[in-house]
Design a protein around this motif. Structure first.
Motif, PDB file in Angstrom:
ATOM      1  N   LEU A   1     -23.313 -36.824  33.463  1.00  0.00           N
ATOM      2  CA  LEU A   1     -23.145 -36.684  34.902  1.00  0.00           C
ATOM      3  C   LEU A   1     -23.234 -35.214  35.303  1.00  0.00           C
ATOM      4  O   LEU A   1     -22.646 -34.355  34.638  1.00  0.00           O
ATOM      5  N   PRO A   2     -23.936 -34.892  36.373  1.00  0.00           N
ATOM      6  CA  PRO A   2     -23.997 -33.493  36.820  1.00  0.00           C
ATOM      7  C   PRO A   2     -22.670 -33.050  37.431  1.00  0.00           C
ATOM      8  O   PRO A   2     -21.855 -33.881  37.854  1.00  0.00           O
ATOM      9  N   THR A   3     -22.464 -31.760  37.482  1.00  0.00           N
ATOM     10  CA  THR A   3     -21.267 -31.210  38.120  1.00  0.00           C
ATOM     11  C   THR A   3     -21.280 -31.549  39.603  1.00  0.00           C
ATOM     12  O   THR A   3     -22.265 -31.276  40.300  1.00  0.00           O
ATOM     13  N   PRO A   4     -20.215 -32.141  40.120  1.00  0.00           N
ATOM     14  CA  PRO A   4     -20.210 -32.525  41.536  1.00  0.00           C
ATOM     15  C   PRO A   4     -19.882 -31.349  42.446  1.00  0.00           C
ATOM     16  O   PRO A   4     -19.397 -30.301  42.005  1.00  0.00           O
ATOM     17  N   THR A   5     -20.135 -31.520  43.723  1.00  0.00           N
ATOM     18  CA  THR A   5     -19.647 -30.586  44.731  1.00  0.00           C
ATOM     19  C   THR A   5     -18.161 -30.839  44.934  1.00  0.00           C
ATOM     20  O   THR A   5     -17.746 -31.980  45.167  1.00  0.00           O
ATOM     21  N   ILE A   6     -17.354 -29.781  44.820  1.00  0.00           N
ATOM     22  CA  ILE A   6     -15.902 -29.941  44.853  1.00  0.00           C
ATOM     23  C   ILE A   6     -15.377 -29.379  46.171  1.00  0.00           C
ATOM     24  O   ILE A   6     -15.529 -28.184  46.453  1.00  0.00           O
ATOM     25  N   SER A   7     -14.775 -30.228  46.990  1.00  0.00           N
ATOM     26  CA  SER A   7     -14.135 -29.751  48.216  1.00  0.00           C
ATOM     27  C   SER A   7     -12.666 -29.447  47.930  1.00  0.00           C
ATOM     28  O   SER A   7     -12.036 -30.104  47.100  1.00  0.00           O
ATOM     29  N   SER A   8     -12.132 -28.437  48.607  1.00  0.00           N
ATOM     30  CA  SER A   8     -10.782 -27.947  48.315  1.00  0.00           C
ATOM     31  C   SER A   8      -9.805 -28.329  49.418  1.00  0.00           C
ATOM     32  O   SER A   8     -10.186 -28.456  50.591  1.00  0.00           O
TER      33      SER A   8
END
Length: 458
Positions: free
Chosen positions: A156-163
């Motif tokens: 799985l690719p690294t996801p976009t992480i919201s903070s």
């Protein structure tokens, strides 16, 4: 919504099923829990994880996120931080051993959150590769053949992480309980560790670009520092996944490059161990074969103490035990030699060795450690027969013909020997010039082991 992703021995962003699910679920609080009990039982592995945390923290900051570190019992920490943050969910991977998941769900639910356990990013999910009769494979070769015919899921690719808008407090990336448990060994071992997700990928590329063609021929020679991929510790702490390694190796595999099939089979051995450990979670304490319950192994004893301290008087054994204490690793061929010597020449219970390796290995993996010790002792599935007794001297002549490995760890003026003296507790009173006398000759030890084996058989 705010959700927590517990980085549980998965110290990476790539191919992280729990992180991908958490990122889809809401604003993510990345969490690592440093359990004092783990530092006590597996101090070298704890140091290896601790040294990876600054790299993980830096990777998260590059993505405008943070790493929150808490120390304490995992169930208590999860309940507390979920209450603090008002998190709606906790995402993490299943524990290994699986019994370590006990109590987590109830603790998380007490906080008002839900617990989501995700599969490990191994080559195949547990119990997905079975025999024609629906059972687990108990012999490696047919398991490997079955895995080769299986479609391995892509990483799985690294996801976009919201903070989240606000962050909870963090205890910092240091692990004082691990430092205390390692004592003088911490600083010595630190020089032998290359931590980080990016570093793991670099090592894999170095291996594929340079070492791979000679892998099968050179992997048994412990004096060659780069004869293998040196990725076992990165796999053990989750800086790289087995699926990522598999996918990265596919061009070489499809081209039929020399050495690649053998390397991937060794990677698959790790899945085989986990499959069997899933089938028999007590494999670290109970012989796989019931008939071995009454074998007359000795429990802990003075000979085992000399073995742990690299003080048996048998050069290949002592060199291997010193390598283990200094670096947190031991060459695979030498692991077989030292394990055979303990369980056969010294007739000491394999669980004594298993416990010591669990303390000293930076690449400690519960399943691999258990299966490998049962393999060398002769009581496990697809095990080496007990009557196969490794002779450390002939093994040394065959795989360390010029004694480069032995000299590095045993010669009083060699760098490896000096590091060993610097790393060990002062109470061991290491004298590098002293040459111990073996507790039993190799011939007598072998004969005694075979006599015990024949007695139990009859």
């Amino acid at each position: 919504m705010t959700v927590i992703c517990w980085f549980r021995r998965v110290l990476r962003l790539d191919d992280h099923p729990a992180l991908v699910a958490a990122a889809k679920d809401g604003d993510v609080i990345p969490l690592v829990i440093l359990d004092p009990a783990e530092a006590r039982d597996h101090p070298a592995s704890a140091q290896r994880q601790a040294m990876s945390l600054p790299r993980l923290e830096a990777s998260l900051r590059q993505r405008h996120s943070r790493l929150i570190v808490r120390r304490g019992d995992p169930a208590q920490v999860l309940e507390q931080i979920a209450r603090e943050t008002g998190a709606s969910a906790v995402h993490t991977t299943v524990g290994f051993p699986f019994a370590s998941d006990h109590g987590l769900q109830a603790a998380v639910e007490r906080s008002g959150a839900s617990l989501h356990l995700h599969e490990l990013a191994d080559l195949v999910p547990r119990a997905s590769v079975l025999t024609k009769t629906g059972g687990v494979y108990k012999v490696f070769t047919p398991f490997w053949k079955a895995v080769r015919q299986t479609d391995i899921a892509p990483p799985l690719p690294t996801p976009t992480i919201s903070s989240p808008d606000s962050w909870p407090d963090s205890d910092g990336t240091d692990w004082p309980e691990a430092r205390a448990a390692m004592d003088r060994g911490w600083d010595v071992m630190a020089d032998h560790i290359r931590p980080g997700e990016d570093e793991a990928m670099t090592r894999l590329d170095e291996f594929l670009d340079g070492t791979l063609p000679d892998y099968k021929e050179h992997r048994d020679q412990p004096w060659r520092p780069r004869a293998t991929s040196n990725l076992s510790d990165a796999l053990a702490v989750g800086e790289i996944s087995a699926r990522r390694i598999w996918r990265h190796c596919q061009p070489a595999f499809q081209d039929g490059q020399k050495g690649i099939d053998h390397f991937l089979s060794e990677l698959c051995w790790r899945d085989f161990a986990r499959e069997l450990f899933h089938e028999a979670p007590d494999m670290a304490s109970t012989p796989w074969r019931p008939e071995w319950q009454d074998f007359p192994w000795k429990r802990d004893n003075n000979d085992a103490q000399d073995w742990r301290r690299g003080h048996t008087g048998v050069q290949m054994v002592d060199a291997g035990m010193r390598e283990l204490y200094v670096t947190g690793q031991m060459h695979n061929r030498v692991r077989m030699i030292t394990g055979s010597y303990l369980t056969k020449h010294l007739l000491t219970d394999w669980r004594v060795g298993l416990d010591w390796f669990a303390r000293c290995l930076i690449d400690w993996d519960a399943a691999s450690n258990a299966m490998n010790w049962q393999w060398v002792a002769g009581c496990g599935p697809d095990a080496s027969p007990f009557f196969r007794v490794f002779n450390p001297e002939t093994q040394g002549d065959k795989f360390d013909g010029k004694a480069r490995y032995r000299d590095h760890w045993l010669h009083p003026n060699a760098e490896g020997a000096k590091q060993f003296a610097a790393a060990t507790p002062r109470s061991w009173q290491i004298d590098l010039t002293h040459k111990p006398t073996p507790a039993i000759s190799l011939a007598e030890g072998r004969a005694r082991a075979l006599d015990a084996y024949e007695t139990v058989k009859s």
